[in-house]
Design an enzyme around this catalytic site. Structure first.
Site, PDB file in Angstrom:
ATOM      1  N   ASP A  74       0.852  -1.195   0.000  1.00 35.01           N
ATOM      2  CA  ASP A  74       0.000   0.000   0.000  1.00 35.01           C
ATOM      3  C   ASP A  74       0.883   1.239   0.000  1.00 35.01           C
ATOM      4  OD1 ASP A  74       0.911   0.227   2.672  1.00 35.01           O
ATOM      5  OD2 ASP A  74      -0.802  -0.931   3.389  1.00 35.01           O
ATOM      6  N   ASP A  76       1.274   5.247   1.626  1.00 34.47           N
ATOM      7  CA  ASP A  76       0.858   6.227   2.623  1.00 34.47           C
ATOM      8  C   ASP A  76       1.346   7.612   2.206  1.00 34.47           C
ATOM      9  OD1 ASP A  76      -0.156   4.110   4.058  1.00 34.47           O
ATOM     10  OD2 ASP A  76       1.577   3.940   5.382  1.00 34.47           O
ATOM     11  N   ASP A 158       9.395   5.856  13.691  1.00 32.86           N
ATOM     12  CA  ASP A 158      10.078   4.868  14.513  1.00 32.86           C
ATOM     13  C   ASP A 158      11.440   4.463  13.973  1.00 32.86           C
ATOM     14  OD1 ASP A 158       8.919   3.578  12.354  1.00 32.86           O
ATOM     15  OD2 ASP A 158       7.706   2.195  13.556  1.00 32.86           O
TER      16      ASP A 158
END
Length: 468
Positions: A74, A76, A158
Site C-alpha cells: 500500500d 501512505d 520509529d
C-alpha cells in the site's frame, strides 16, 4: 512528580543521536524511483494536496520497498494538512482513529492513508494540550495527535528506513535520518534513544522484528540491545492490538524467520505464554511442529494461495494442549470431552494475550476436535468424517503432527488412501481395521457404560498446509 524525577535521572544516560533539521536530498539521478512506479491514486492525492497549498509526500514503506525492489502492499501519504483539511479536499475520504487520527481516501478497493505531520511527543503532559496527547506512568503513549512540521514528523517516526519522503513532482527523496544509508547496509535502526522509544510504544519491538524478517535485515545493535529486557512491556498492550500485530508478523510470508527472531529476543513468550512453556519442555517436537506450520504458510503465500489464521493459531497452540487433555483424562474425563474442555481453557488464556476473534477460535477448536475423531474409523464413522466440512483442515493438521515426529500408527497414510479409494476399496479398508483389532486382541467397545471406555491420549500426526 515521580515520573519527572525518574526521567531526569535517566536522561544523562541516554544515547542521543544528532537530529537533522535539513534533509539529505537524493535527486532522480541518485536513485531508481520514478513517479510512474507509484500508485496513480497516491500520486493524485499528493498532487491535489500540493495544489491546495499543503506539503505532501509519499512516505514510509511505499518509498522503502521500491528501493529494495519489493512491490509495496500500500501507499501512505504525509502532509501538512490536518485530518479535517484533508477531509475537506476529498469527498471520498473519512477520518479514522483516536490514538492516531488518520484519513482514509477511498478509490474503489484501494485506500490511500493520509497522516498529518506529527511532532515528537512531549515528555510531560504538562507541555501540551492533554486533549491531543497523553502518556501513562510508564511513559507509553496513549494518544498522539500533536501536529508539527515535516522535520518534526521525520524525527518522530520509529525507524530510519521509514523516514523517507518521496516528492512526486521532482522525483526527489528527502532523507532526514540516514534511512538510505541503512537500507544500503540492510539495517533496522530506531530513530532516537531505543529504550525511550520502546517505552513509548512496546509494539515497536515487534515492528523491528517484522521489518528484519520481511526485508532480511539485521536489527542494529543499539536498537536490539534493550529488547529482551523490555519484552515484558508487551503484557501492557491491549490484546486486540497484539492480535493485529501477530497477524502482520505471521502472514508476511516470512513467518518462519519471524518466529526465530521472536524467540531470540524473548518476544514469543509474551505473545504465546502457554506455547512458550511447551516449547521449553519439549523444544524438539514443539519447535518442529511450529516451524513446519509456519514454513507451510510461507510457501502458500509465495504461491498466492489463501491462508487462514485459524490453522496457524491451532498449530502454534497445539504443543500446549495434549498435556492438559491427559490431565483431564487422568481425572476420569472421556477423551473427546477432555479435548473440548482443555481446548476451551487454552483458548480463553490465549485470548487474554491476543484477542483471537470467535470466527477463528471456533475452527481452531474444530480442527483440534478432529484429531480425537480421526482415529475412530469403524462402521460408517469414516464416511461421516470425510463429509465433515472441517475434515480437510483436520486431516492436514494430522499430517502436520506426523511431520513433527508424533507416532500415529500410520493414521495419516490410512486417511490419504481412504480419500483416493473406491467405495468397494473403502469397505475393505474398514473390514481390515476390524480384523487388525481382533488379531491384536483389542477389546470390543461396549454400546453402553461410557465410564468403561478405553481412554485415548490425543493422536498426533502430520505435514499438510491445512489453510484451505
Amino acid at each position: 512528580m515521580l515520573k519527572k524525577l525518574i526521567q531526569s535521572i535517566r536522561s544523562p544516560l541516554r544515547r542521543q543521536r544528532a537530529v537533522r533539521t535539513t534533509p539529505e536530498v537524493f535527486g532522480n539521478q541518485q536513485h531508481s524511483l520514478r513517479r510512474d512506479q507509484f500508485s496513480r491514486n497516491a500520486v493524485s492525492v499528493v498532487e491535489r494536496l500540493q495544489k491546495a497549498g499543503y506539503q505532501a509526500y509519499i512516505v514510509g514503506g511505499g518509498v522503502r520497498d521500491p528501493l529494495l525492489g519489493i512491490a509495496p502492499k500500500d501507499f501512505d501519504v504525509a502532509t501538512s494538512a490536518t485530518p479535517e483539511q484533508v477531509r475537506a479536499e476529498f469527498r471520498n475520504a473519512r477520518v479514522i482513529g483516536r490514538r492516531f487520527k488518520l484519513v482514509h481516501v477511498h478509490f474503489g478497493r484501494e485506500i490511500i492513508e493520509v497522516a498529518t505531520f506529527r511532532a515528537n511527543h512531549p515528555v510531560s503532559d504538562d507541555d501540551t494540550d492533554s486533549a491531543h496527547a497523553s502518556r501513562n506512568e510508564a511513559g507509553r503513549i496513549l494518544r498522539d495527535n500533536v501536529y508539527g512540521t515535516l522535520e518534526d514528523d521525520a524525527q518522530r517516526r520509529d525507524f530510519t528506513i521509514n523516514a523517507l519522503y518521496f516528492d512526486v513532482t521532482g522525483e526527489r527523496i528527502l532523507d532526514y535520518a540516514h534511512g538510505v544509508h541503512d537500507i544500503r547496509n540492510r539495517l533496522v535502526r530506531l530513530i532516537g534513544d531505543p529504550e525511550q522509544r520502546y517505552l513509548e510504544d512496546p509494539v515497536r519491538m515487534l515492528r523491528a522484528v517484522r521489518f528484519a524478517a520481511k526485508l532480511d535485515f539485521e536489527i542494529e545493535k543499539h536498537s536490539a540491545a534493550p529488547i529482551r529486557r523490555l519484552a515484558h512491556l508487551l503484557n501492557e498492550i491491549p490484546s486486540a492490538r497484539l492480535f493485529d500485530e501477530v497477524l502482520k508478523l505471521l502472514l508476511s510470508g516470512k513467518a518462519e524467520r519471524t518466529f526465530e527472531l521472536l524467540n531470540d529476543y524473548g518476544l514469543f513468550a509474551p505473545l504465546f505464554p502457554a506455547s512458550a512453556e511447551a516449547l521449553a519442555r519439549n523444544p524438539e517436537y514443539a519447535g518442529k511442529l511450529i516451524r513446519q506450520a509456519l514454513a507451510n504458510t510461507d510457501a502458500r503465500i509465495r504461491q498466492g494461495k489463501p491462508v487462514t489464521p485459524a490453522f496457524l493459531f491451532a498449530a502454534l497452540l497445539w504443543p500446549a494442549l495434549p498435556a492438559r487433555v491427559l490431565k483431564l483424562q487422568d481425572r476420569g474425563m472421556p477423551p473427546i470431552p477432555a479435548m473440548q474442555e482443555a481446548a476451551h481453557e487454552l483458548i480463553i488464556e490465549q485470548c487474554k494475550r491476543t484477542a483471537v476473534p470467535k470466527r477463528f477460535t471456533i475452527p481452531i477448536r474444530e480442527i483440534w476436535d478432529m484429531q480425537e475423531r480421526l482415529p475412530r474409523r469403524h462402521g460408517k464413522k469414516a464416511d461421516l468424517l470425510l463429509e465433515n466440512p472441517r475434515f480437510r483442515a483436520g486431516y492436514d493438521f494430522l499430517l502436520l503432527r506426523e511431520s513433527a515426529g508424533e507416532e500415529t500408527g500410520g493414521l495419516g497414510d490410512w486417511w490419504t488412501d481412504y480419500q483416493e479409494a473406491s467405495d468397494g476399496e473403502r469397505r475393505g479398508m474398514i473390514r481390515n481395521l476390524s480384523s487388525q483389532d481382533e488379531s491384536s486382541g483389542a477389546p470390543r467397545k461396549r454400546r453402553r457404560g461410557g465410564s468403561n471406555r478405553r481412554r485415548r491420549s490425543p493422536r498426533n500426526s502430520g505435514e499438510g498446509t491445512g489453510n484451505e
